[in-house]
Design a protein around this motif. Structure first.
Motif, mmCIF file in Angstrom:
data_model
loop_
_atom_site.group_PDB
_atom_site.id
_atom_site.type_symbol
_atom_site.label_atom_id
_atom_site.label_comp_id
_atom_site.label_asym_id
_atom_site.label_seq_id
_atom_site.Cartn_x
_atom_site.Cartn_y
_atom_site.Cartn_z
ATOM 1 N N ASP A 266 45.907 39.018 53.484
ATOM 2 C CA ASP A 266 45.836 38.793 54.803
ATOM 3 C C ASP A 266 44.580 39.120 55.432
ATOM 4 O O ASP A 266 44.167 39.165 56.534
ATOM 5 N N LEU A 267 43.762 39.924 54.594
ATOM 6 C CA LEU A 267 42.482 40.539 55.144
ATOM 7 C C LEU A 267 41.683 39.140 54.611
ATOM 8 O O LEU A 267 40.179 39.609 55.083
ATOM 9 N N ASN A 268 41.812 38.120 54.061
ATOM 10 C CA ASN A 268 41.000 36.931 54.356
ATOM 11 C C ASN A 268 39.857 37.270 53.114
ATOM 12 O O ASN A 268 38.776 36.647 53.369
ATOM 13 N N LEU A 269 40.438 37.880 52.193
ATOM 14 C CA LEU A 269 39.147 38.025 50.868
ATOM 15 C C LEU A 269 39.703 37.539 49.631
ATOM 16 O O LEU A 269 40.883 37.496 49.369
ATOM 17 N N THR A 270 38.726 37.209 48.843
ATOM 18 C CA THR A 270 39.287 36.653 47.524
ATOM 19 C C THR A 270 39.357 37.897 46.531
ATOM 20 O O THR A 270 38.893 39.202 47.041
ATOM 21 N N ALA A 271 39.884 37.633 45.338
ATOM 22 C CA ALA A 271 39.862 38.906 44.591
ATOM 23 C C ALA A 271 38.472 39.399 44.009
ATOM 24 O O ALA A 271 38.617 40.624 43.966
ATOM 25 N N ASN A 272 37.601 38.525 43.949
ATOM 26 C CA ASN A 272 36.259 39.184 43.579
ATOM 27 C C ASN A 272 35.658 39.917 44.767
ATOM 28 O O ASN A 272 34.710 40.760 44.585
ATOM 29 N N GLN A 273 35.783 39.110 46.046
ATOM 30 C CA GLN A 273 35.300 40.173 47.096
ATOM 31 C C GLN A 273 36.173 41.401 47.444
ATOM 32 O O GLN A 273 35.377 42.376 47.369
ATOM 33 N N PHE A 274 37.387 41.652 46.830
ATOM 34 C CA PHE A 274 37.862 42.831 46.765
ATOM 35 C C PHE A 274 37.392 43.819 46.013
ATOM 36 O O PHE A 274 37.114 45.091 46.173
ATOM 37 N N LYS A 275 37.058 43.208 44.691
ATOM 38 C CA LYS A 275 36.245 43.945 43.782
ATOM 39 C C LYS A 275 34.923 44.404 44.297
ATOM 40 O O LYS A 275 34.630 45.925 44.274
ATOM 41 N N SER A 276 34.051 43.763 44.778
ATOM 42 C CA SER A 276 32.922 44.149 45.451
ATOM 43 C C SER A 276 33.024 44.944 46.568
ATOM 44 O O SER A 276 32.355 46.045 46.769
ATOM 45 N N LEU A 277 33.765 44.957 47.540
ATOM 46 C CA LEU A 277 34.255 45.773 48.732
ATOM 47 C C LEU A 277 34.566 47.199 48.279
ATOM 48 O O LEU A 277 34.245 47.979 48.726
ATOM 49 N N LYS A 278 35.494 47.254 47.240
ATOM 50 C CA LYS A 278 35.770 48.519 46.487
ATOM 51 C C LYS A 278 34.818 49.293 46.313
ATOM 52 O O LYS A 278 34.667 50.526 46.477
ATOM 53 N N SER A 279 33.812 48.710 45.616
ATOM 54 C CA SER A 279 32.683 49.607 44.843
ATOM 55 C C SER A 279 31.704 49.733 45.994
ATOM 56 O O SER A 279 31.176 50.927 45.902
ATOM 57 N N GLU B 150 25.903 41.265 53.362
ATOM 58 C CA GLU B 150 25.364 40.688 52.211
ATOM 59 C C GLU B 150 26.209 40.280 51.283
ATOM 60 O O GLU B 150 25.962 39.190 50.649
ATOM 61 N N GLU B 151 27.006 41.153 50.632
ATOM 62 C CA GLU B 151 27.653 41.016 49.556
ATOM 63 C C GLU B 151 28.867 39.797 49.824
ATOM 64 O O GLU B 151 29.271 38.920 48.939
ATOM 65 N N LEU B 152 29.361 39.917 51.237
ATOM 66 C CA LEU B 152 30.405 38.702 51.333
ATOM 67 C C LEU B 152 30.025 37.539 51.587
ATOM 68 O O LEU B 152 30.398 36.645 51.035
ATOM 69 N N GLU B 153 28.618 37.558 52.155
ATOM 70 C CA GLU B 153 27.783 36.184 52.344
ATOM 71 C C GLU B 153 27.636 35.539 50.818
ATOM 72 O O GLU B 153 27.435 34.438 50.837
ATOM 73 N N ALA B 154 27.205 36.543 50.082
ATOM 74 C CA ALA B 154 26.741 36.048 48.588
ATOM 75 C C ALA B 154 27.928 35.573 47.864
ATOM 76 O O ALA B 154 27.753 34.558 47.007
ATOM 77 N N SER B 155 28.991 36.014 48.240
ATOM 78 C CA SER B 155 30.142 35.798 47.563
ATOM 79 C C SER B 155 30.905 34.249 48.037
ATOM 80 O O SER B 155 32.011 33.797 47.424
ATOM 81 N N VAL B 156 30.553 33.794 49.370
ATOM 82 C CA VAL B 156 30.878 32.640 49.739
ATOM 83 C C VAL B 156 30.858 31.407 48.984
ATOM 84 O O VAL B 156 29.523 31.176 48.534
ATOM 85 N N PRO B 157 31.684 30.498 48.350
ATOM 86 C CA PRO B 157 31.157 29.402 47.466
ATOM 87 C C PRO B 157 30.487 28.465 48.377
ATOM 88 O O PRO B 157 30.380 28.293 49.278
#
Length: 468
Positions: free
Chosen positions: A427-440, A461-468
């Motif tokens: 529901d936060l609209n994040l992928t699994a990989n974005q969750f990992k990056s966000l946590k770090s 920056e990290e969220l934009e870089a992770s967009v397919p």
């Protein structure tokens, strides 16, 4: 001619018949001395010729499961009764506790003497590292059934790996929102068994001793912080603590912001000055309040739970599954809804079972999954654990005139009242990989290695870089 059955389809039907009859014999549906359905009935059931049916029965004769009696039929042999199908169940480390697994499996074995379930435990550092481990077990045929939660399934879906899981028939008696979490493109791949929201747990004796009112649904995080300061008696005990970096803890604060991570029209993320950033900052203030929150170096949520069990904590964030650590104790505790920021919200965790699509024992594997989701097994879960069964009538069952042997909290049925506040990670609209990056990145901020403006820029920056 287009729809004419192929030689391959005939063989597939024949193999299916042999597997099904073998499984029915081994699992006890047909006991020694029983007769299988007639050739005529098998012809109709499997849409095969009499010649193909006889060939399949001859295979079972060769394997020692049946003997043919002239003009009578195919009879199950005494030797067949000794045969057993073995299926392997892969589980995460906490499943034994959460489901009282051994007791439930003992009950399954009693009802299905022809099936033996062997369990293996596999674990990863976080739920978001689950996919690679599970995929190896599935692809190499090392497991027939496995436990899986909604985060695991999100990874399977995002990496187009759901083909490794056998589609299942939904159980109409289970909460629909649990089944929906394991459904993709109208196919359900996981049978939910238990679920839990994240809640606040508190020591009733500590509140009474401090002459404080017990927490309720009106509490904000400021209320918790003030209470924790009054409850703390260092070094004897601390007011509030939880393992922040658990994937089932820090996302709560983001969910309570009332926002999701979404790109603006120009395709960029804008986080600075948003309620998302306010919730991250509030979380940081809470965990750095040394009057309320100790500087304890926990490795996982179990550390915080053990502190609470030892009465070295007055308040902690917990879920119903972890309450099982208290079920045999004399701890005087209760639970209440999470404190909130902008709106009441909590994180929902759902755990179920999936079948390996490549399993050679799909029938037996399906029988195990169906049993675990059945009323009998769900009632065993309700009676022997503090976990919440996924079957609605069982979860909400309130036994009368039953002597409760478990240390169940007075507010156990709280989960019903707070259902409108349930949210999944997705529901936060994040992928699994974005969750990992966000946590770090959040870990750096909460450790004081990034300031608020640096955090917002880095996250964008990290969220934009992770967009397919």
């Amino acid at each position: 001619m287009k729809n004419r059955p192929t030689r391959k389809s005939f063989q597939a039907k024949l193999d299916q018949m042999v597997r099904q009859l073998r499984n029915d014999i081994v699992t006890g549906r047909y006991a020694a001395g029983d007769f299988l359905p007639s050739e005529t009935a098998l012809v109709e059931q499997y849409e095969l010729s009499n010649k193909s049916i006889r060939r399949g029965l001859d295979q079972l004769v060769e394997e020692g499961y049946i003997i043919k009696k002239h003009r009578i039929g195919a009879m199950v042999t005494e030797a067949a009764r000794q045969s057993k199908v073995t299926i392997t169940l892969g589980v995460s480390p906490s499943i034994e506790r959460d489901l009282d697994l051994q007791h439930v499996l003992d009950s399954f074995h009693q009802d299905n003497p022809g099936i033996r379930v062997k369990t293996i435990t596999f674990s990863t550092s976080t739920s978001f590292d689950y996919l690679n481990t599970a995929r190896q077990y599935l692809e190499n045929g090392l497991i027939d059934v496995m436990s899986i939660n909604h985060i695991n399934f999100q990874e399977f879906a995002e990496h187009e790996s759901t083909h490794l899981l056998e589609p299942l028939a939904p159980n109409a008696k289970h909460y629909p929102f649990l089944t929906e979490a394991f459904t993709l493109k109208k196919k359900t791949y996981v049978q939910p068994l238990v679920f839990t929201p994240v809640i606040l747990c508190y020591n009733k004796d500590h509140f009474r001793e401090a002459d404080l009112l017990e927490p309720d649904s009106s509490w904000t995080w400021d209320d918790v912080a003030r209470a924790a300061e009054k409850l703390a008696k260092p070094p004897e005990r601390h007011g509030l603590y939880f393992h922040l970096l658990s994937e089932n803890r820090w996302p709560v604060f983001l969910l309570q912001s009332g926002m999701t991570f979404r790109r603006e029209e120009e395709g960029r993320y804008r986080l600075n000055g948003t309620k998302l950033m306010d919730s991250i900052e509030l979380c940081g203030e809470l965990i750095h309040n040394r009057k309320a929150f100790p500087n304890f170096m926990s490795e996982n949520s179990d550390d915080a739970i053990q502190l609470f069990l030892q009465e070295k904590l007055s308040l902690t964030l917990i879920n119903y599954l972890s309450l099982n650590e208290f079920k045999d104790s004399d701890l005087n505790y209760d639970i209440c809804p999470l404190p909130y920021i902008n709106k009441p919200a909590t994180l929902l965790i759902s755990i179920g079972m999936a079948i390996n699509a490549k399993s050679d024992q799909k029938e037996a594997a399906g029988m195990l999954v169906d049993y675990l989701a059945s009323e009998k097994a769900q009632r065993l879960l309700r009676e022997r654990t503090l976990s919440i069964p996924s079957m609605k009538p069982i979860a909400e069952w309130k036994p009368e005139n039953v002597d409760e042997t478990l240390n169940r909290p007075e507010s156990y049925y709280l989960f019903k009242d707070i259902m409108p506040t349930y949210h999944f990670h997705r529901d936060l609209n994040l992928t699994a990989n974005q969750f990992k990056s966000l946590k770090s990145t959040l870990q750096l901020y909460w450790s004081g290695l990034l300031d608020k403006n640096e955090l917002a820029s880095k996250l964008e920056e990290e969220l934009e870089a992770s967009v397919p």
